[in-house]
Enzyme design. Structure first.
Site, PDB file in Angstrom:
ATOM      1  N   CYS A   1       0.965  -0.863  -0.435  1.00 46.96           N
ATOM      2  CA  CYS A   1      -0.019  -0.277  -0.335  1.00 46.96           C
ATOM      3  C   CYS A   1       0.714   1.262   0.155  1.00 46.96           C
ATOM      4  CB  CYS A   1      -0.493   0.327   1.302  1.00 46.96           C
ATOM      5  SG  CYS A   1      -2.030  -1.445   1.446  1.00 46.96           S
TER       6      CYS A   1
ATOM      7  N   LYS B   1       7.558   5.878   2.185  1.00 49.53           N
ATOM      8  CA  LYS B   1       8.370   5.187   2.368  1.00 49.53           C
ATOM      9  C   LYS B   1       8.897   4.498   1.338  1.00 49.53           C
ATOM     10  CE  LYS B   1       5.615   3.880   5.784  1.00 49.53           C
ATOM     11  NZ  LYS B   1       3.925   4.626   5.519  1.00 49.53           N
TER      12      LYS B   1
ATOM     13  N   ASP C   1      -0.357   0.267  -5.533  1.00 52.44           N
ATOM     14  CA  ASP C   1      -1.937   0.734  -4.512  1.00 52.44           C
ATOM     15  C   ASP C   1      -2.811   0.681  -5.653  1.00 52.44           C
ATOM     16  OD1 ASP C   1      -1.972   3.273  -1.737  1.00 52.44           O
ATOM     17  OD2 ASP C   1      -3.382   3.458  -3.792  1.00 52.44           O
TER      18      ASP C   1
ATOM     19  N   ASP D   1      -5.538  -4.086  -5.592  1.00 48.98           N
ATOM     20  CA  ASP D   1      -6.083  -4.131  -4.224  1.00 48.98           C
ATOM     21  C   ASP D   1      -5.135  -4.885  -3.832  1.00 48.98           C
ATOM     22  OD1 ASP D   1      -7.382  -5.177  -2.228  1.00 48.98           O
ATOM     23  OD2 ASP D   1      -8.767  -5.250  -3.096  1.00 48.98           O
TER      24      ASP D   1
ATOM     25  N   CYS E   1      -0.196   3.977  11.281  1.00 54.49           N
ATOM     26  CA  CYS E   1      -0.434   5.478  12.103  1.00 54.49           C
ATOM     27  C   CYS E   1      -1.787   5.505  12.398  1.00 54.49           C
ATOM     28  CB  CYS E   1      -0.328   6.373  10.317  1.00 54.49           C
ATOM     29  SG  CYS E   1      -1.677   6.683   9.638  1.00 54.49           S
TER      30      CYS E   1
END
Ligand SMILES: C[S@@+](CC[C@H](N)C(=O)[O-])C[C@H]1O[C@@H](n2cnc3c(N)ncnc32)[C@H](O)[C@@H]1O
Length: 524
Positions: A210, A216, A246, A273, A358
């Site tokens: 993702c 990152k 993604d 996905d 996060c």
């Protein structure tokens, strides 16, 4: 100070040409336009706009966001994520309400980092001591002590303030320019932790499941390029690469934009996905029959930075204050598990898998980790990373957390969940049994709290895959003794192979029309 138009530190990870540059080359977060006054000073185009990140526009007027959410407090008090009782929780909440200082990472070899630091210090930092904003002196940018080589710097001021303060105009332009050139990457400090713990080596094949907007991925590319110097003094190209994926095609554009700054040949992007990420098949030949077989590809490293409710980013996204609710975490839990399971299937046995969010919420964090360890008790273990990044204060993962519904009605145990709620509150959201606590070592998970290091919030779990998981490993086992044909491993196209006299033909005849020989996709 250096003019923004001419980067003092022009350099790249490699001179290899990269994807076509179809965009304007600006930072992924576009910067506010400045207008030039008669005396030459640049001021923000909209001077009425306040400089605090916590303001928003309503009916044409700027209003301050109220940084309160009773449910947020109620839930996280009940979760016990913050040590130190009431005092600790007050510090946590105060920090959550403050603006986040901006950070960046210098890209390149140790020598390049050193020369960038010298420019930063001589041309900017040495002159910042005299700058005051709204009558107050500003903090001095400083390197982050727990990241080696003084590679990561904390500017000490929120991004919006840097962007909007005429006093910092030259510094801001320098930072934007260097980011665009790929000499630095502007990234939130805590977001740098998962790739650091992924331990990427230049020969690794990495899957970033993702990946958008690509902070990152950029860091993974930088790690891939930490290669030894060649005889001519330039770094060798990595033999590994990263597949950055993604599901959102618009965010994939941001991803491509972010990556192309680095001009690396070691990255491809995909738009799937992640929970259904296809198995990529490598061509191999059955040595007995010479029939083509197809060997599923697995990765040395998988980063699973899943979609999450994002309350760890409240300091930079204060709009979340009014929207926060526990239902968001409940809604994401299943998807997070499905993405992680697919990532584990695609990881080599012995490979490393980093799961991160996060968010502070245990339903998106420890509950997902516990469910993975429940499903694969012998195939997976949590890695103890307490020795990694010394100086980075972290909270251990929780072993218990409250069970509650979307409205924060709490239940003592799984048995107390009303039947009507069981469609939302899944077994996998409940805390582990005492036996599971004993064997899972959830305390090896890492939770970063904002008030400890003056950062955002983050959660990271590092796994090692010990045994086969799912159909990809089963198929791979079938090819364990089949050597890959040497020619096919060259990656050269047919024309080139023909010239080199290496094009393989089936015995007894013409090849006829050829199918794709490299990296064919095989959805499973
Ligand atoms: C936390 S963000 C990733 C941030 C990114 N790793 C970075 O460091 O810049 C989560 C990402 O997951 C993507 N996403 C959501 N559902 C997904 C899915 N089913 N498969 C793949 N990506 C997904 C979102 O589009 C979003 O870009």
């Amino acid at each position: 100070m250096t003019s923004a138009g001419d980067s003092p530190t022009k350099r790249k990870l490699s001179e290899t040409p990269t994807m076509a540059d179809g965009t304007d080359g600006s930072s992924p977060e576009p910067d506010t336009k400045k207008v030039q006054l008669e005396d030459g000073t640049a001021v923000p185009a909209n001077p009425e706009k306040p400089v605090h990140a916590h303001d928003y526009k309503q009916n044409g007027k700027w209003k301050e966001i109220t940084k309160e959410n009773a449910n947020f407090e109620k839930f996280y008090r009940a979760c016990n994520i913050v040590p130190g009782g009431d005092e600790g929780f007050t510090q946590f909440m105060d920090s959550m309400r403050s603006d986040l200082p901006s950070t960046f990472r210098i890209v390149g070899s140790k020598a390049e980092v050193k020369s960038f630091r010298a420019i930063l210090e001589s041309q900017f930092i040495s002159k910042m001591a005299d700058i005051q904003i709204e009558g107050k002196p500003i903090p001095k940018p400083s390197p982050v002590s727990w990241i080696p080589d003084q590679r990561v710097w904390n500017i000490g001021l929120p991004r919006l303030l840097i962007r909007k303060s005429p006093e910092l105009d030259a510094f801001h332009k320098f930072i934007v320019q260097e980011n665009t050139e790929g000499n630095i990457t502007r990234q939130e400090l805590v977001s740098m932790i998962p790739p650091l713990l992924l331990d990427v080596q230049p020969d690794h094949l990495v899957l970033d499941m993702c990946a958008a907007p690509g902070s990152k991925t950029a860091q993974i590319i930088e790690a891939l390029h930490e290669t030894p110097l060649m005889e001519d003094g330039t770094p060798a190209l990595p033999t590994g690469m990263v597949v950055a994926n993604d599901v959102d095609h618009r965010r994939c554009q941001m991803l491509v934009h972010q990556i192309k700054r680095l001009q690396s040949p070691a990255c491809v992007t995909s738009n799937y996905d992640a929970s259904l990420f296809p198995t990529i098949s490598l061509p191999v030949e059955d040595p007995a029959t010479q029939h083509p077989l197809s060997n599923p590809l697995q990765f040395d490293r998988v980063l699973c930075d899943v979609p999450c409710s994002g309350d760890g980013t409240l300091r930079k996204n204060p709009a979340i204050w009014s929207k926060w609710n526990h239902a968001n975490a409940i809604a994401l839990h299943n998807l997070q598990i499905r993405i992680a399971v697919r990532g584990l299937e695609l990881l080599k046995i012995g490979g490393r898998f980093v799961y991160s969010t996060c968010s502070f919420n245990p339903i998106e964090n420890e509950a997902v980790v516990a469910e993975l360890l429940r499903q694969f008790p012998n195939e997976l273990r949590l890695v103890d990373t307490s020795d990694a990044l010394p100086g980075m204060s972290r909270q251990p993962g929780l072993t218990q957390w409250p069970i509650c519904n979307r409205n924060l009605d709490f239940y003592q145990s799984k048995a107390d969940i009303p039947a009507a709620e069981t469609q939302h509150i899944k077994d996998s959201m409940c805390p582990p049994t005492p036996e599971e606590v004993e064997r899972m070592h959830l305390d090896r998970c890492i939770r970063i709290l904002p008030h400890v290091l003056d950062t955002g919030g983050f959660f990271i779990a590092v796994f090692e895959k010990l045994g086969p998981i799912g159909s990809v490993d089963a198929r791979r086992a079938a090819y364990a003794n089949v050597p890959p044909p040497a020619d096919d491993a060259t990656g050269l196209d047919d024309e080139t192979l023909k010239v080199l006299g290496k094009l393989r033909r089936p015995k007894g005849g013409d090849a006829g029309p050829r199918k794709s020989r490299f990296y064919t996709e095989d959805p499973t």
